[in-house]
Design a protein around this motif. Structure first.
Motif, PDB file in Angstrom:
ATOM      1  N   ALA A 329       0.852  -1.194   0.000  1.00  0.00           N
ATOM      2  CA  ALA A 329       0.000   0.000   0.000  1.00  0.00           C
ATOM      3  C   ALA A 329       0.885   1.241   0.000  1.00  0.00           C
ATOM      4  O   ALA A 329       0.665   2.189  -0.752  1.00  0.00           O
ATOM      5  CB  ALA A 329      -0.921  -0.008   1.217  1.00  0.00           C
ATOM      6  N   PHE A 330       1.901   1.222   0.827  1.00  0.00           N
ATOM      7  CA  PHE A 330       2.852   2.332   0.924  1.00  0.00           C
ATOM      8  C   PHE A 330       3.586   2.506  -0.407  1.00  0.00           C
ATOM      9  O   PHE A 330       3.627   3.590  -0.983  1.00  0.00           O
ATOM     10  CB  PHE A 330       3.847   2.013   2.052  1.00  0.00           C
ATOM     11  CG  PHE A 330       4.958   3.002   2.192  1.00  0.00           C
ATOM     12  CD1 PHE A 330       4.799   4.125   2.990  1.00  0.00           C
ATOM     13  CD2 PHE A 330       6.170   2.820   1.537  1.00  0.00           C
ATOM     14  CE1 PHE A 330       5.824   5.058   3.134  1.00  0.00           C
ATOM     15  CE2 PHE A 330       7.185   3.743   1.662  1.00  0.00           C
ATOM     16  CZ  PHE A 330       7.018   4.862   2.460  1.00  0.00           C
ATOM     17  N   LYS A 331       4.147   1.404  -0.905  1.00  0.00           N
ATOM     18  CA  LYS A 331       4.972   1.468  -2.113  1.00  0.00           C
ATOM     19  C   LYS A 331       4.184   1.943  -3.323  1.00  0.00           C
ATOM     20  O   LYS A 331       4.615   2.831  -4.054  1.00  0.00           O
ATOM     21  CB  LYS A 331       5.552   0.068  -2.383  1.00  0.00           C
ATOM     22  CG  LYS A 331       6.333  -0.028  -3.670  1.00  0.00           C
ATOM     23  CD  LYS A 331       6.630  -1.464  -4.065  1.00  0.00           C
ATOM     24  CE  LYS A 331       6.848  -1.488  -5.574  1.00  0.00           C
ATOM     25  NZ  LYS A 331       7.313  -2.745  -6.081  1.00  0.00           N
ATOM     26  N   TRP A 332       2.985   1.359  -3.528  1.00  0.00           N
ATOM     27  CA  TRP A 332       2.251   1.692  -4.751  1.00  0.00           C
ATOM     28  C   TRP A 332       1.580   3.056  -4.669  1.00  0.00           C
ATOM     29  O   TRP A 332       1.341   3.698  -5.691  1.00  0.00           O
ATOM     30  CB  TRP A 332       1.256   0.579  -5.110  1.00  0.00           C
ATOM     31  CG  TRP A 332       1.995  -0.611  -5.642  1.00  0.00           C
ATOM     32  CD1 TRP A 332       2.251  -1.777  -4.996  1.00  0.00           C
ATOM     33  CD2 TRP A 332       2.650  -0.716  -6.921  1.00  0.00           C
ATOM     34  NE1 TRP A 332       3.013  -2.610  -5.792  1.00  0.00           N
ATOM     35  CE2 TRP A 332       3.261  -1.995  -6.972  1.00  0.00           C
ATOM     36  CE3 TRP A 332       2.771   0.133  -8.034  1.00  0.00           C
ATOM     37  CZ2 TRP A 332       3.989  -2.430  -8.086  1.00  0.00           C
ATOM     38  CZ3 TRP A 332       3.487  -0.310  -9.149  1.00  0.00           C
ATOM     39  CH2 TRP A 332       4.085  -1.570  -9.160  1.00  0.00           C
ATOM     40  N   ALA A 333       1.305   3.534  -3.445  1.00  0.00           N
ATOM     41  CA  ALA A 333       0.810   4.909  -3.308  1.00  0.00           C
ATOM     42  C   ALA A 333       1.908   5.868  -3.762  1.00  0.00           C
ATOM     43  O   ALA A 333       1.660   6.812  -4.526  1.00  0.00           O
ATOM     44  CB  ALA A 333       0.392   5.192  -1.871  1.00  0.00           C
ATOM     45  N   ALA A 334       3.122   5.605  -3.318  1.00  0.00           N
ATOM     46  CA  ALA A 334       4.249   6.462  -3.712  1.00  0.00           C
ATOM     47  C   ALA A 334       4.495   6.357  -5.224  1.00  0.00           C
ATOM     48  O   ALA A 334       4.696   7.371  -5.909  1.00  0.00           O
ATOM     49  CB  ALA A 334       5.503   6.059  -2.943  1.00  0.00           C
ATOM     50  N   GLU A 335       4.468   5.127  -5.751  1.00  0.00           N
ATOM     51  CA  GLU A 335       4.701   4.932  -7.189  1.00  0.00           C
ATOM     52  C   GLU A 335       3.600   5.603  -8.015  1.00  0.00           C
ATOM     53  O   GLU A 335       3.866   6.135  -9.092  1.00  0.00           O
ATOM     54  CB  GLU A 335       4.738   3.432  -7.538  1.00  0.00           C
ATOM     55  CG  GLU A 335       5.885   2.659  -6.947  1.00  0.00           C
ATOM     56  CD  GLU A 335       7.249   3.118  -7.464  1.00  0.00           C
ATOM     57  OE1 GLU A 335       7.377   3.368  -8.669  1.00  0.00           O
ATOM     58  OE2 GLU A 335       8.162   3.247  -6.635  1.00  0.00           O
ATOM     59  N   SER A 336       2.366   5.561  -7.522  1.00  0.00           N
ATOM     60  CA  SER A 336       1.247   6.161  -8.256  1.00  0.00           C
ATOM     61  C   SER A 336       1.468   7.654  -8.447  1.00  0.00           C
ATOM     62  O   SER A 336       1.180   8.200  -9.512  1.00  0.00           O
ATOM     63  CB  SER A 336      -0.070   5.940  -7.509  1.00  0.00           C
ATOM     64  OG  SER A 336      -0.373   4.573  -7.507  1.00  0.00           O
ATOM     65  N   VAL A 337       1.957   8.314  -7.396  1.00  0.00           N
ATOM     66  CA  VAL A 337       2.231   9.749  -7.502  1.00  0.00           C
ATOM     67  C   VAL A 337       3.277   9.972  -8.600  1.00  0.00           C
ATOM     68  O   VAL A 337       3.118  10.831  -9.475  1.00  0.00           O
ATOM     69  CB  VAL A 337       2.737  10.321  -6.152  1.00  0.00           C
ATOM     70  CG1 VAL A 337       3.054  11.804  -6.283  1.00  0.00           C
ATOM     71  CG2 VAL A 337       1.713  10.086  -5.047  1.00  0.00           C
ATOM     72  N   GLN A 338       4.324   9.165  -8.567  1.00  0.00           N
ATOM     73  CA  GLN A 338       5.413   9.334  -9.542  1.00  0.00           C
ATOM     74  C   GLN A 338       4.944   9.044 -10.969  1.00  0.00           C
ATOM     75  O   GLN A 338       5.258   9.783 -11.890  1.00  0.00           O
ATOM     76  CB  GLN A 338       6.584   8.424  -9.167  1.00  0.00           C
ATOM     77  CG  GLN A 338       7.241   8.837  -7.860  1.00  0.00           C
ATOM     78  CD  GLN A 338       7.780  10.264  -7.917  1.00  0.00           C
ATOM     79  OE1 GLN A 338       8.428  10.655  -8.887  1.00  0.00           O
ATOM     80  NE2 GLN A 338       7.491  11.046  -6.891  1.00  0.00           N
TER      81      GLN A 338
END
Lengths: 553, 281
Positions: A329-338
């Motif tokens: 959840a943490f990783k893909w939230a960050a990746e989604s922003v990028q």
């Protein structure tokens, strides 16, 4: 499981809405975390403020856990319904701690009302009393319990501690929960908080949302850290305003995310399509609940997958990730922003009530990545400059001497409306090239998660939060687990690799139609069995084991 | 190229001859040039438009713009202003756009006193969709969707805005150009939510030129700080009856403004994540 010392425990606490069941559950979860356990907490509550029946199941293990079991070792009953509904789930050595004389049953009686009155506490502090009762019963040292109470009960701490101490001393030890050797406490956050933290790590400057269960936790969390994080958190008049405000933020150079559930997302589809055409980036946290319409507001579902894939008029690329664990959840939230800002597209984090409101310790330590800066534009600036990959560099107003135009109409390279045939085709191709680029960037290791017996010929297929339970069942039955995290664009290459040698596919989904099955059929895959659940409740390990055994035999 | 010419793009203008939009564009161009001469760089302006004939103004001005959706200028403008309080954000909206689909945004923008300027091109008809009624069309209006005559009374948008807490409420008319320019200028410079309801004709579907010319007059603005006085002025004409039509600033006051200007500290996100995780342990 029947060994002298258990490596995992499940505790159920139940009562009426308003009894502070969720908070009590978190206290228990914190105590287990303090003892070095991995923790997962499931919460079940109807859509009302006072009354009804709420319960939490806290599962603690020396291995990471992302799902609950039906069987519980302890029941903490603040009301009669807890006993009536859940006693049959008690394991053979299990026991009940109950609020006497209000609740009639067998086990350890704790006169909660009397204890609370003794220290002139408020009725809600009964939840402190029963958690302290649990500590006494489970052999948790008082100093450990006290430190957790002191940390988590920051209001009226002194009275809470007096109540806790009294309740602790009035229970007798009925089991001994030992600390995990060599393990230290881990952070304990809800899925929504893990997502919020990921958004921060990914670099958001603003979060805009209208309250809607089960996504509101992201709003509450980010609002609580807004000053500390230097971000804007805004709650406007509607979800329509939410997404358009976020697009305004993005146009003016602030990375913005929004959050909602299906009903709110219905209202956002207009703005979603605008994001697609104007190429203004946005991140959308979409936490699913039972539908259609108001549906089951506080219960889980995975029935908005196809809606998320297709929402909005016209054709435009979008990124959809469906994480299943806290670190994901943490990783893909960050990746989604990028990804949203690199490609200037809408990016989704597709969650559901189970993930969003479940409380978890992380399976590993989440890593905060450093991301490369966005490419700089050339001048004179054209907002929709044509490039080989279709991605035009972003410039932020004000910029001396340059004009920055975005447009909901089909437009030319400068952003001025154009209904010219050739220009319309050029803009379609530009968006299609972005889609190809997105595919190339996301069809990579990590896009599909494998587990269980990775060579097995029978695969359990799932996406999103059911992965936790599916993984345990796959391990137990020596089956393969295959679970795409990236849903759109579908990671065809990674999925093909994951499915090599599979002869039988069992799809597990919290929907009545098996929506991933529809997506897979477009990719040329066929599922053999569908195990579908649509009562709003996630599968417990024992429940899914039985279902899978039945279809596998 | 003179500075005046370069404020306008090469896009072909497709408004009908005689359209009130020309006067609005002309007056706005004048005001922006004037403000530019006084030191506000043109790069600081962001125009946000909705959908309809008015919205093409985004294409015609060589200025930063967000050509948005029907009824949705205000939330977009709000986001832009919140992201960068130094920008001068001006919404151009139509009466169908702003007072029908976008009405909730208008009320809430006034309520929160967001520091943007809203200019409503109010021709009291849907032009681009060929002549249907809008929330300010008069009772009995016969359009393609109401061939028997409209059975609804128009909204008195001035009363509505006063009731919503707007801190700058005004009305102008496209055939009173110097007045229009002054109102635009004051609206842009007003700290807080500023609304200009611009009466204009639709040359193709609702040409009211003579009717307006005979009734419109400029009010004295000496009592523009008094709310009750503003309400009475607003009631002189209800967008329906045959009364004299006041134009000018009805109400102007000061209230705390959004966004508050505060300096955002630079935060190391990696450290922030670690701090929050430690706290949750």
């Amino acid at each position: 499981m029947e060994a002298e010392q258990l490596s995992e425990y499940s505790v159920l606490i139940g009562g009426k809405a308003g009894d502070g069941i969720a908070q009590a559950g978190q206290l228990i979860a914190s105590i287990f975390s303090e003892l070095g356990y991995y923790v997962y907490q499931y919460i079940d509550y109807p859509s009302l403020i006072k009354g009804g029946h709420n319960f939490c199941i806290i599962r603690a293990s020396d291995k990471p856990v992302f799902t609950h079991r039906t069987g519980v070792d302890l029941i903490l009953a603040l009301d009669q319904k807890t006993v009536d509904l859940h006693t049959s789930n008690l394991t053979t050595k299990g026991t009940v701690i109950y609020d006497s004389p209000k609740v009639k049953t067998e086990g350890q009686a704790l006169p909660i009302e009397e204890i609370v009155a003794q220290f002139k506490g408020r009725a809600i502090m009964g939840n402190t009393a029963i958690v302290a009762g649990f500590c006494g019963c489970a052999g948790i040292p008082w100093n450990l319990a006290e430190s957790v109470f002191r940390k988590k009960l920051t209001k009226e701490t002194d009275i809470n501690l007096l109540i806790a101490r009294e309740a602790f001393s009035r229970t007798t030890r009925c089991m001994q929960i030992h600390p995990v050797e060599g393990a230290s406490p881990r952070p304990l956050l809800s899925g929504n908080e893990w997502i919020g933290l990921g958004l921060l790590a990914g670099g958001i400057d603003a979060y805009v949302a209208y309250p809607m269960t089960p996504s509101s936790g992201v709003l509450h969390f980010l609002a609580s850290v807004a000053d500390e994080a230097g971000i804007d958190v805004v709650h406007p008049e509607s979800e329509i305003a939410v997404i358009l405000m976020a697009l305004g933020f993005a146009y003016a150079g602030k990375k913005a995310a929004v959050g909602t559930s299906g009903g709110g997302f219905c209202l956002m589809t207009e703005g979603l399509s605008l994001a697609g055409m104007s190429e203004v980036p946005i991140v959308i946290v979409l936490s699913q609940r039972g539908g259609p319409s108001t549906g089951l507001p506080t219960y889980t579902a995975q029935s908005d997958l196809l809606f998320t894939c297709h929402a909005g008029q016209g054709e435009f690329p979008r990124f959809i990730a469906a994480p299943a664990t806290p670190v994901e959840a943490f990783k893909w939230a960050a990746e989604s922003v990028q990804l949203a800002w690199r490609l200037q597209i809408p990016a989704f984090i597709l969650s559901d009530k189970t993930l969003s409101e479940g409380i978890y310790t992380p399976e590993t330590t989440p890593e905060v990545r450093a991301y490369p800066p966005l490419p700089s534009p050339s001048y004179p600036y054209k907002r929709y400059a044509d490039t080989p990959d279709g991605i035009s560099p972003i410039l932020i107003p004000p910029y001396k001497g340059e004009v920055i135009k975005v447009n909901s109409y089909t437009h030319d390279y400068e952003g001025i409306t154009s209904e010219d045939s050739e220009m319309s085709i050029a803009m379609v191709h530009k968006r299609l090239r972005k889609a190809e680029k997105l595919s190339a960037m996301t069809d990579k290791p990590g896009a599909v998660i494998c587990g269980g017996s990775v060579k097995a010929k029978t695969a359990i297929l799932c996406w999103g939060s059911p992965r936790g339970v599916c993984n345990e069942v796959a391990q137990e039955l020596n089956m393969r687990l295959v679970s795409p995290v990236v849903i759109s664009p579908f990671p065809a290459g990674e999925f093909r690799k994951a499915m090599e040698g599979v002869e039988k596919v069992i799809l597990v989904e919290d929907s009545s139609t098996g929506q991933l099955d529809k997506i897979l059929s477009l990719e040329g895959y066929r599922t053999d069995e569908l195990i579908l659940r649509y009562d709003g409740r996630p599968f417990a390990v024992e429940e899914l084991l039985e279902k899978v055994r039945r279809v596998a035999s | 190229m003179t500075s005046e010419e370069s404020l306008v793009t090469q896009a072909q203008n497709t408004w009908c001859p005689g359209c009130g939009n020309f006067a609005i564009q002309h007056a706005m161009k004048f005001v922006i040039q004037e403000l530019e001469a006084e030191g506000i760089s043109r790069d600081q302006f962001v125009l946000v438009s909705g959908i309809g004939c008015h919205a093409k103004i985004a294409d015609y001005f060589q200025l930063n713009s967000f050509y948005s959706l029907h009824g949705r200028t205000i939330p977009v403008a709000t986001g832009i202003k919140m992201a960068n309080p130094d920008l001068k954000v001006i919404c151009f909206a139509g009466d169908g756009d702003l007072y029908a689909e976008g009405l909730d945004h208008l009320i809430h923008a006034a309520k929160r006193n967001i520091d943007i300027t809203v200019i409503c091109h109010n021709n009291r008809v849907y032009g681009l969709t060929t002549g249907q009624y809008t929330p300010t069309s008069p009772y009995g209006y016969k359009g393609k969707s109401t061939p028997q005559g409209l059975h609804e009374y128009p909204l008195n948008v001035i009363e509505l805005l006063l009731g919503s807490g707007a801190t700058f409420v005004s009305r102008a008319y496209t055939r009173r150009l110097p007045h229009l320019r002054r109102i635009f200028r004051e609206a842009i410079m007003h700290p807080g939510f500023a609304h200009v309801d611009v009466l204009q004709i639709c040359a193709s579907f609702f040409n009211m030129t003579t009717w307006y010319d005979e009734r419109i007059y400029e009010t004295s603005e000496s009592n523009a700080g008094l709310f009750e006085f503003a309400c009475r002025t607003a009631q002189q004409w209800n967008y329906n009856d045959d009364a004299k039509i006041p134009i000018g600033i009805f109400f102007k006051t000061k209230k705390p403004v959004l966004p508050e200007k505060k300096i955002k500290k630079e935060v190391n996100r990696s450290n922030l994540v670690k701090t929050i995780l430690d706290r949750a342990t």
